[in-house]
Design an enzyme around this catalytic site. Sequence first.
Site, short mmCIF file in Angstrom:
data_model
loop_
_atom_site.label_atom_id
_atom_site.label_comp_id
_atom_site.label_asym_id
_atom_site.label_seq_id
_atom_site.Cartn_x
_atom_site.Cartn_y
_atom_site.Cartn_z
N HIS A 1 0.76 -0.97 0.04
CA HIS A 1 0.04 0.09 -0.05
C HIS A 1 0.77 1.25 -0.12
O HIS A 1 2.19 1.21 0.73
CB HIS A 1 -0.88 0.11 1.35
CG HIS A 1 -1.97 1.05 1.34
ND1 HIS A 1 -1.68 2.09 1.66
CD2 HIS A 1 -3.35 0.83 1.09
CE1 HIS A 1 -2.98 2.84 1.96
NE2 HIS A 1 -3.97 2.14 1.20
N ASP B 1 2.79 -4.75 8.01
CA ASP B 1 1.65 -3.72 7.93
C ASP B 1 0.44 -4.94 7.77
O ASP B 1 0.06 -5.45 6.88
CB ASP B 1 1.67 -3.21 6.41
CG ASP B 1 0.59 -2.51 6.05
OD1 ASP B 1 -0.41 -2.44 6.99
OD2 ASP B 1 0.30 -1.96 5.12
N GLN C 1 -4.65 -5.13 6.95
CA GLN C 1 -5.75 -5.95 6.21
C GLN C 1 -5.80 -7.30 6.68
O GLN C 1 -6.60 -8.30 6.36
CB GLN C 1 -5.66 -6.02 4.76
CG GLN C 1 -5.71 -4.91 3.98
CD GLN C 1 -7.03 -4.29 3.59
OE1 GLN C 1 -8.14 -5.01 4.24
NE2 GLN C 1 -7.30 -3.02 3.57
N LYS D 1 -10.58 -1.00 10.30
CA LYS D 1 -10.80 -2.10 9.31
C LYS D 1 -11.02 -3.26 10.09
O LYS D 1 -11.08 -4.52 9.48
CB LYS D 1 -9.43 -2.28 8.55
CG LYS D 1 -9.29 -1.26 7.84
CD LYS D 1 -7.89 -1.50 6.69
CE LYS D 1 -7.49 -0.23 6.00
NZ LYS D 1 -8.25 0.35 5.07
N CYS E 1 -4.57 2.51 -3.85
CA CYS E 1 -3.34 2.94 -3.20
C CYS E 1 -2.08 1.90 -3.49
O CYS E 1 -1.27 1.84 -2.51
CB CYS E 1 -3.57 3.36 -1.65
SG CYS E 1 -4.74 4.62 -1.16
N1 PMP Z 1 -1.68 -0.73 4.60
C1 PMP Z 1 -2.75 -1.57 3.93
C2 PMP Z 1 -2.56 -2.75 3.23
C3 PMP Z 1 -4.07 -0.75 3.98
O1 PMP Z 1 -5.19 -1.41 3.11
C4 PMP Z 1 -4.37 0.43 4.43
C5 PMP Z 1 -5.80 1.22 4.28
N2 PMP Z 1 -6.23 0.90 3.16
C6 PMP Z 1 -3.23 0.98 5.10
C7 PMP Z 1 -2.22 0.47 5.19
C8 PMP Z 1 -3.42 2.49 5.68
O2 PMP Z 1 -4.21 2.33 6.76
P1 PMP Z 1 -5.10 3.63 7.31
O3 PMP Z 1 -5.47 4.49 6.23
O4 PMP Z 1 -5.75 3.28 8.20
O5 PMP Z 1 -3.80 4.41 7.94
#
Ligand code: PMP
Length: 406
Positions: free
Chosen positions: A122, A199, A202, A225, A363
């Site tokens: 991401h 990270d 998910q 999430k 993203c």
């Molecule tokens: N890493 C992953 C794999 C994500 O899917 C996301 C959110 N789409 C993030 C990081 C970032 O999370 P946040 O926007 O809640 O900080």
Amino acid sequence: MSYDVERIRADFPILKEKVRGKRLAYLDNAATTQKPRAVIEAITRYYETSNANVHRAVHELAERATTQYEGARDRIAKFFNAQREEVVFTRGSTEAINLVAYSFLRPRLKEGDEILLTGMEHHSNIVPWQLIAAQCGAKVIAAPVLEDGSLDFDGWRARLNERTRFVAVVHVSNTLGTINPVTEIIAEAKQRDIPVLVDGAQAVAHLKVDFAALGADFYTLSAHKLYGPTGFGCLMGKRARLDAMPPWHGGGDMIRTVSFEGSTWAEPPYRFEAGTPDMAGAIGLAAALDYVEGIGLGAIAVHEHSLLLEATHALQDIPGLQLIGTAEGKGGILSFVIQGANAQDVGSLLDQQGVAVRTGHHCTMPLMARFGISATIRASLACYNSQEDVMQLHSALIKSTRLLRM
Ligand code: PMP
């Protein structure tokens, strides 16, 4: 006990909403999950009965707020099998990753060093590393992704070398659903004494994560999430790592003493929590973990897997549809493109039929480039999704593709 999805759905007030006059099939869970009544009520109860600033007062409400806020930290630590000192509260995964980039890695990073990522990260697990790499003359390296959306593990290993100063990897890909071999990655990195950040944005709503057993130096998550509130999350960090890190944000609560001659810092996790925290966020996340535990992550995973298989099968008869990400054992995410159809147009037509999906690059622009596409349509599953949601997605897709081919 069998999985009673209708009973679970009844716990989520928003699922009764009609959208565009239609039954809502909410399939945008990788972006954010909906919140059960238990979480909404825990947050409301906090504001109705206990709200005050934490840590710095002697009055009764401040005591209640502090007890509940720190109690939430204990609850979160227990859920992930971490020590409470290892749980740093942040605004989410993004802030947690930035904290590690700026406080842990940047002071250690030298010219020519490498930060090893994967091609399916991401943006929030790419850009912070690029920012500090540019400041230090270091390089960000991405390991390749195979055609089925799994990590090219040999390719990853081949990029691990004496210049690698740090490894960061997504546990579950938000675009592909791929579950990365984090245990093997951590083992390989550890052999070379290279710290690893996982990270987990998910992962945590779908897989049991045991921070102590996993052995990662850092693990990040976002409450929203995981059926919790937005704007809240955690960085879990090994104690020795956190102890060795300087503060990142300065302000109240993160200090031991302050004087104009020089200040001293609080111990972790408080060293990294400057300013008035999000009390309701922590309490909401703790309530979400209670909720998830009440159903059981194992039961949720089995349910989501069977829906994933059904949906994968159902999508086969959509003309021109191609799944992006078919790695073995993947999580409940279906990303796809439809030949000759713009993803945005498909998403809008699905919305007209009550189906909420996400379209775009999610993203993960480097991953889109890898597959030679600019966008996918993504349906992502959660504990409250039902066969009816899958059928609604299927019939809405049939209708949408007909309309687009007119
Ligand atoms: N890493 C992953 C794999 C994500 O899917 C996301 C959110 N789409 C993030 C990081 C970032 O999370 P946040 O926007 O809640 O900080």
